[in-house]
Enzyme design. Structure first.
Site, mmCIF file in Angstrom:
data_model
loop_
_atom_site.group_PDB
_atom_site.id
_atom_site.type_symbol
_atom_site.label_atom_id
_atom_site.label_comp_id
_atom_site.label_asym_id
_atom_site.label_seq_id
_atom_site.Cartn_x
_atom_site.Cartn_y
_atom_site.Cartn_z
ATOM 1 N N GLU A 1 0.817 -1.211 0.000
ATOM 2 C CA GLU A 1 0.000 0.000 0.000
ATOM 3 C C GLU A 1 0.855 1.269 0.000
ATOM 4 O O GLU A 1 0.631 2.197 0.769
ATOM 5 C CB GLU A 1 -0.961 0.001 1.191
ATOM 6 C CG GLU A 1 -1.956 -1.155 1.163
ATOM 7 C CD GLU A 1 -2.982 -1.095 2.275
ATOM 8 O OE1 GLU A 1 -2.917 -0.166 3.109
ATOM 9 O OE2 GLU A 1 -3.855 -1.973 2.317
ATOM 10 N N GLU B 1 -4.859 -8.731 0.574
ATOM 11 C CA GLU B 1 -5.633 -8.482 1.790
ATOM 12 C C GLU B 1 -7.101 -8.531 1.415
ATOM 13 O O GLU B 1 -7.540 -7.808 0.521
ATOM 14 C CB GLU B 1 -5.283 -7.133 2.436
ATOM 15 C CG GLU B 1 -3.905 -7.104 3.063
ATOM 16 C CD GLU B 1 -3.561 -5.777 3.723
ATOM 17 O OE1 GLU B 1 -4.496 -5.036 4.103
ATOM 18 O OE2 GLU B 1 -2.358 -5.486 3.862
#
Length: 836
Positions: free
Chosen positions: A466, A541
């Site tokens: 991220e 995720e």
């Protein structure tokens, strides 16, 4: 029994007969891993690698006051003169009587109290102190952010002439290593393993003082990281001509019934000119010698480093798989003048892996859906300092509900976790800490790959998570450099990164990656693959359901979530939502749920005091199952599953939402023998009823092809009457390291768990040590290092550790008004690891 080869190698050859005495199999802690094969591992007999975990002293320092930091930096001459005036604690005659005696691994932050914020926050606001679980560590807390470790030990006079090194598996964070008054190393990242040669600084035939200053003023993550020497430390002793750290690398290719091995051995000569050769002996999973390779004579100059390549072909190889994680070993020996002068053992596995745009992930040629979880490094009761046995235990707990893959979020793990994944059959995404192409970050990446590339469990290298630069050209440039370095160090595995911005799937770092990791946004993946059919995507995720074990009534003010699969942050999804997209689609290689275990810090969805732990886990911080664990077991496993919830202790007339997780065809619900109707179970779904509560028995019956297969009941239970203790360990090794989790249940007179019990349980441990306690409550501020813990919704846990003497470890648990319980775990004689 160890395989000694000191005599056998005098002639420069290995006696195959020695392989008939394999080492004992590593203990298996869970029925879920019965399929794992024995590990018959040879042992190095010349090199000494000594565990340096026992007999340390610890004291807090001070990040802002040298007077309270043992004079470190007091006169601005810390680095002025080598071996002079570093800190009083590094002096040979320093008195450390008032320091705390500890063993490693050690996390000092878990011992600190919880400290609330001075500012008031609303439940939907985010408190920055919540990220690390409201523990007083960081720049605002200089008095608790520095830790000093001190150990005094002997080095024999006979070691003069050998190379003496310290090996740290991980120190969080910013370590300064001082040996006999000399600063011999500094290390920045708390997740990097590093080696320090101290040969020139040792006192041979005398006392040696090792001091490590650890500075946790700055963090690396946005989650609880702990602080201290939270992984193992080793003392190695080698010949000047020796195998480098992580110096043996076994690459393999499997074709049909043949495996080709390519063994590269890195040699370092830190002495005079030497002539030697390499003997590599390969052992199969049963400890039998299947190949012996001898290199030509090598002439190595003083200071020379050289890589020696050897190849071999094995017939009928035994492949490493999830079901049978077969491990081979290679014993690498340096032979000079007919004697072995250095040796090392490396484990590896033979398997093929491939990511295919149409079929997803293939292991040994067969499609395998990645049913993964992401996990941080801490556990209830002990923080970040996990005994090795807990690494095995946690992997086994994940396998129980069908998990077959593990993402090391968001940093390289301790080596023992990867060893557990190798032995127990768990695939791994190994992830570096920082996505950057600066020299230090690339060095950290290289250390991770060199250390870990022999592990058959690892299927991907992850270069980031991220990152803000993920959709940019700058990010692409950085990713290209990192990927190139990964490929140079290990061309056998693809490169991945976790992306939470779908724009970056098709631009920025996405096109650079071999496998695109999608953090959430699962519903967008099929559309992306339709327009980019050659791309490979996994959910790095997914499924961030937030839930609290045993809570079934929504009350935002409480700081608890409900245990139904109904709540997720805006950026995430429930378990059902992502599973219905990813599991049936063969193009999506699988997904990694955020998270397997609850973890300290980042207490989503309530990032304010008094919440101190996340609620993402399929399991809580103790490893107790939440209800969603049965959902995953139903759709990830191969066995029939039927799980009915919630409990059945409510107020008469109250309307209760009743759920069933199952993989059977039809579920029928009964209350006190009266049918409340049947529901059809849709793939990757659940069934539910709204039921008016009446005390008694709630029963679910599950049918497959019209036949009753399973039943599950919830009964109205009585008042708390007694304590039950359970553990999955039949015995412990009496080595001072082995550990077990003891589950505590508060039950009624009939032995049924009281679902709302909160009794304060006191523990007494004899014959061993009580390492810590926990209960899975995300709002609990009770100390982890204590002799008591309140139950949370009927459960709590204690972690105990074996002594070095055979006998019985006895755990007693008591609570006012309840019948006490005791549990005995035999400690069997064991050969401890060689230690200093």
């Amino acid at each position: 029994m160890a395989l000694s080869r000191r005599d056998a190698m005098k002639a420069g050859a290995v006696l195959a007969a020695a392989a008939t005495a394999p080492a004992a199999a590593a203990p298996v802690h869970h029925a879920a891993v019965k399929s794992s094969v024995p590990v018959a591992k040879p042992e190095a007999s010349v090199r000494e690698r000594l565990l340096l975990d026992f007999g340390w002293k610890f004291h807090l320092g001070h990040a802002a006051d040298p007077a309270w930091d043992f004079g470190f930096g007091a006169n601005q001459r810390t680095f002025a003169k080598a071996g002079y005036g570093i800190a009083t604690s590094a002096d040979a005659d320093f008195k450390d009587d008032d320091w705390t005696a500890i063993n490693l691994p050690h996390d000092w932050v878990v011992d600190l109290p919880f400290v609330p914020s001075t500012k008031s926050y609303k439940p939907d606001e985010e408190d920055p102190r919540a990220a690390h679980g409201f523990k007083p560590v960081g720049r605002e807390y200089p008095q608790t952010s520095i830790g000093w470790y001190r150990k005094v030990f002997d080095i024999p006079a006979s070691d003069l002439g050998r190379r003496i090194a310290l090996e740290f598996d991980g120190v969080f964070r910013a370590a300064t290593v001082i040996f006999n008054g000399y600063i011999v190393a500094t290390s920045g990242s708390g997740y990097r393993s590093f080696r320090v040669d101290v040969s020139d600084f040792a006192n041979y035939g005398g006392k040696n003082v090792l001091v490590v200053r650890v500075d946790a003023s700055l963090g690396e993550g946005w989650f609880y990281e702990g602080a201290g020497i939270y992984r193992h430390v080793w003392l190695t002793k080698q010949d000047p001509l020796h195998i480098a750290q992580w110096g043996t690398w076994v690459k393999s290719s499997v074709t049909g019934r043949t495996a080709t091995l390519s063994i590269a051995t890195d040699l370092v000569n830190e002495g005079a000119v030497r002539t030697a050769h390499i003997v590599s002996t390969v052992f199969d999973p049963d400890g039998r010698v299947v190949a012996t390779l001898k290199s030509p004579e090598l002439n190595l100059g003083a200071g020379e480093k050289r890589t020696v390549a050897q190849t071999s072909t094995l017939s009928s190889p035994r492949l490493w798989s999830l079901e049978v994680p077969a491990l081979y070993h290679v014993l690498t020996q340096i032979v000079a003048k007919g004697a072995v002068i250095d040796d090392a053992v490396t484990s590896f596995g033979l398997r093929t892996t491939k990511f295919d745009p149409a079929k997803g992930f293939l292991l040994n040629g067969k499609p395998v859906k990645l049913k993964g979880t992401c996990n941080h490094q801490d556990h209830a009761g002990i923080g970040a300092a996990l005994p090795d046995a807990l690494q095995d235990w946690r992997i086994a707990k994940l396998k129980e509900f069908g998990c077959n893959a593990y993402r090391t979020s968001h940093n390289p793990p301790t080596p023992e976790l990867l060893d557990a994944c190798d032995r127990l059959g768990m695939l791994v995404i190994d992830e570096t800490r920082r996505m950057s192409s600066d020299e230090e970050s690339l060095s950290d990446l290289e250390a991770m790959i060199r250390r870990d590339r022999n592990h058959p469990s690892i299927i991907l290298w992850s270069i980031g998570n991220e990152e803000p630069q993920q959709p940019t050209e700058r990010g692409a440039r950085i990713a290209r450099v990192m990927k190139r370095r990964c490929n140079e160090l290990d061309p056998t595995r693809p490169v991945n990164a976790a992306i939470d911005n779908p724009d970056a799937w098709g631009k920025g770092i996405g096109p650079v990656l071999d496998v695109i990791g999608a953090n959430y946004r699962t519903p967008k993946i099929p559309g992306f693959l339709a327009t980019s059919p050659k791309s490979i995507v996994i959910g790095t995720e997914t499924g961030s359901t937030v839930s609290t074990r045993g809570v079934y009534v929504r009350d935002k003010a409480s700081g608890y979530c409900v245990a139904y699969d109904t709540e997720a942050p805006w950026w995430a999804s429930t378990a059902e939502a992502w599973m219905k997209v990813a599991m049936p689609d063969s193009r999506i290689a699988g997904g990694f749920v955020w998270t397997g275990f609850d973890y300290r810090g980042e207490p989503t969805p309530f990032n304010v005091w008094p919440n101190v732990s996340s609620q993402f886990g399929i399991l809580d911080t103790c490893g107790f199952w939440k209800d969603n664990a049965w959902y995953y077991k139903a759709w990830w496993g191969n066995e029939p599953v039927l799980h009915l919830f919630p409990h059945w202790n409510w107020t008469v007339g109250e309307k209760i939402n009743v759920w069933v997780h199952s993989n059977l065809d039809t579920i029928e619900l009964f209350l006190n023998g009266q049918s409340l109707g049947s529901r059809k179970m849709e793939p990757y779904g659940h069934v539910e009823w709204d039921v008016t509560y009446a005390p008694g028995t709630l029963e679910a019956r599950g049918y497959k092809d019209g036949k009753l297969v399973l039943t599950d009941k919830r009964e109205t239970v009585g008042a708390a009457a007694q304590i039950l203790l359970k553990t999955d360990r039949g015995s412990l090794a009496a080595d001072g390291e082995d550990a077990a989790v003891v589950a505590v249940e508060i039950v009624d007179a009939e032995g049924r768990v009281v679902p709302t019990a909160s009794n304060l349980v006191s523990f007494k441990v004899t014959g061993g040590a009580l390492l810590g306690v926990g209960n899975g409550d995300p709002r609990s501020h009770e100390p982890d290092k204590a002799s008591q813990r309140a139950a949370f919704n009927g459960l709590c846990a204690a972690i105990v550790q074996a002594s070095k003497s055979a006998g019985d470890l006895r755990v007693e648990a008591m609570a006012p008004g309840l019948k006490a319980a005791a549990l005995v775990i035999p400690m069997k004689p064991a050969k401890p690891r060689a230690a200093v």
